[in-house]
Design a protein around this motif. Sequence first.
Motif, PDB file in Angstrom:
ATOM      1  N   ILE A 135       0.844  -1.197   0.000  1.00 41.29           N
ATOM      2  CA  ILE A 135       0.000   0.000   0.000  1.00 41.29           C
ATOM      3  C   ILE A 135       0.875   1.241   0.000  1.00 41.29           C
ATOM      4  CG2 ILE A 135      -1.652   1.329   1.365  1.00 41.29           C
ATOM      5  CD1 ILE A 135      -2.858  -1.336   2.235  1.00 41.29           C
ATOM      6  N   VAL A 136       1.933   1.225   0.793  1.00 40.02           N
ATOM      7  CA  VAL A 136       2.855   2.362   0.826  1.00 40.02           C
ATOM      8  C   VAL A 136       3.477   2.572  -0.553  1.00 40.02           C
ATOM      9  CG1 VAL A 136       5.021   3.204   1.818  1.00 40.02           C
ATOM     10  CG2 VAL A 136       3.325   2.098   3.278  1.00 40.02           C
ATOM     11  N   LEU A 195       3.102   5.822  -6.255  1.00 42.91           N
ATOM     12  CA  LEU A 195       2.958   5.882  -7.718  1.00 42.91           C
ATOM     13  C   LEU A 195       2.184   7.102  -8.213  1.00 42.91           C
ATOM     14  CD1 LEU A 195       2.469   2.108  -8.554  1.00 42.91           C
ATOM     15  CD2 LEU A 195       4.512   3.518  -8.856  1.00 42.91           C
ATOM     16  N   PRO A 196       1.031   7.459  -7.624  1.00 42.22           N
ATOM     17  CA  PRO A 196       0.358   8.679  -8.099  1.00 42.22           C
ATOM     18  C   PRO A 196       1.188   9.941  -7.864  1.00 42.22           C
ATOM     19  CG  PRO A 196      -1.140   7.386  -6.747  1.00 42.22           C
ATOM     20  CD  PRO A 196       0.200   6.743  -6.670  1.00 42.22           C
ATOM     21  N   LEU A 197       1.978   9.956  -6.807  1.00 42.88           N
ATOM     22  CA  LEU A 197       2.832  11.118  -6.561  1.00 42.88           C
ATOM     23  C   LEU A 197       3.899  11.245  -7.646  1.00 42.88           C
ATOM     24  CD1 LEU A 197       3.260  10.799  -2.706  1.00 42.88           C
ATOM     25  CD2 LEU A 197       1.662  12.224  -3.965  1.00 42.88           C
ATOM     26  N   LEU A 198       4.425  10.125  -8.093  1.00 41.12           N
ATOM     27  CA  LEU A 198       5.393  10.159  -9.195  1.00 41.12           C
ATOM     28  C   LEU A 198       4.725  10.614 -10.491  1.00 41.12           C
ATOM     29  CD1 LEU A 198       7.444   6.917  -8.514  1.00 41.12           C
ATOM     30  CD2 LEU A 198       8.130   9.296  -8.118  1.00 41.12           C
ATOM     31  N   TYR A 199       3.467  10.255 -10.684  1.00 41.51           N
ATOM     32  CA  TYR A 199       2.738  10.714 -11.866  1.00 41.51           C
ATOM     33  C   TYR A 199       2.561  12.236 -11.843  1.00 41.51           C
ATOM     34  CZ  TYR A 199      -0.958  11.446 -15.247  1.00 41.51           C
ATOM     35  OH  TYR A 199      -1.693  11.916 -16.291  1.00 41.51           O
ATOM     36  N   PRO A 217       7.927  20.220  -9.315  1.00 48.85           N
ATOM     37  CA  PRO A 217       7.827  18.763  -9.294  1.00 48.85           C
ATOM     38  C   PRO A 217       8.735  18.093  -8.260  1.00 48.85           C
ATOM     39  CG  PRO A 217       9.141  19.453 -11.148  1.00 48.85           C
ATOM     40  CD  PRO A 217       8.615  20.706 -10.506  1.00 48.85           C
ATOM     41  N   LEU A 218       9.708  18.815  -7.734  1.00 40.19           N
ATOM     42  CA  LEU A 218      10.687  18.202  -6.836  1.00 40.19           C
ATOM     43  C   LEU A 218      10.075  17.611  -5.560  1.00 40.19           C
ATOM     44  CD1 LEU A 218      13.639  17.537  -6.669  1.00 40.19           C
ATOM     45  CD2 LEU A 218      14.022  19.730  -5.551  1.00 40.19           C
ATOM     46  N   GLY A 269       7.311  10.741  -3.571  1.00 37.59           N
ATOM     47  CA  GLY A 269       6.924   9.565  -4.340  1.00 37.59           C
ATOM     48  C   GLY A 269       8.019   8.510  -4.373  1.00 37.59           C
ATOM     49  N   LEU A 270       9.255   8.930  -4.609  1.00 39.94           N
ATOM     50  CA  LEU A 270      10.371   7.984  -4.620  1.00 39.94           C
ATOM     51  C   LEU A 270      10.620   7.392  -3.240  1.00 39.94           C
ATOM     52  CD1 LEU A 270      13.007   9.641  -6.978  1.00 39.94           C
ATOM     53  CD2 LEU A 270      11.701   7.541  -7.369  1.00 39.94           C
ATOM     54  N   ALA A 271      10.490   8.219  -2.198  1.00 44.03           N
ATOM     55  CA  ALA A 271      10.697   7.715  -0.835  1.00 44.03           C
ATOM     56  C   ALA A 271       9.670   6.639  -0.497  1.00 44.03           C
ATOM     57  CB  ALA A 271      10.621   8.865   0.159  1.00 44.03           C
TER      58      ALA A 271
END
Length: 87
Positions: A27-28, A33-37, A65-66, A72-74
């Motif tokens: 879930i985490v 994924l949406p944050l990376l989008y 975007p940063l 998102g990556l974290a």
Amino acid sequence: MLALAPVTALIWLTASRPAGRRSGFGIVTGIGLPLLYVAWEQRAGPGTTCWQTGSASGCDQHLNPLPWLVVGLALLVGGIVMQTRRS
């Protein structure tokens, strides 16, 4: 705050069941994924970006975007690492 209600309910339902606890890190990862989008969509930002084609032109506002990319990556990497360590 209303947008967080489904996420909160999903986390609560997952944590309340033993089988769900095993997939908690998924879930985490999925939340990342949406944050990376969003970071990808806002990659021209921050600020105003204007564009012009042969038949149209316009300007768009973009966020920075940063922060979206970092969080998102974290979440994505953290979820994968924690699931791997648990297995």
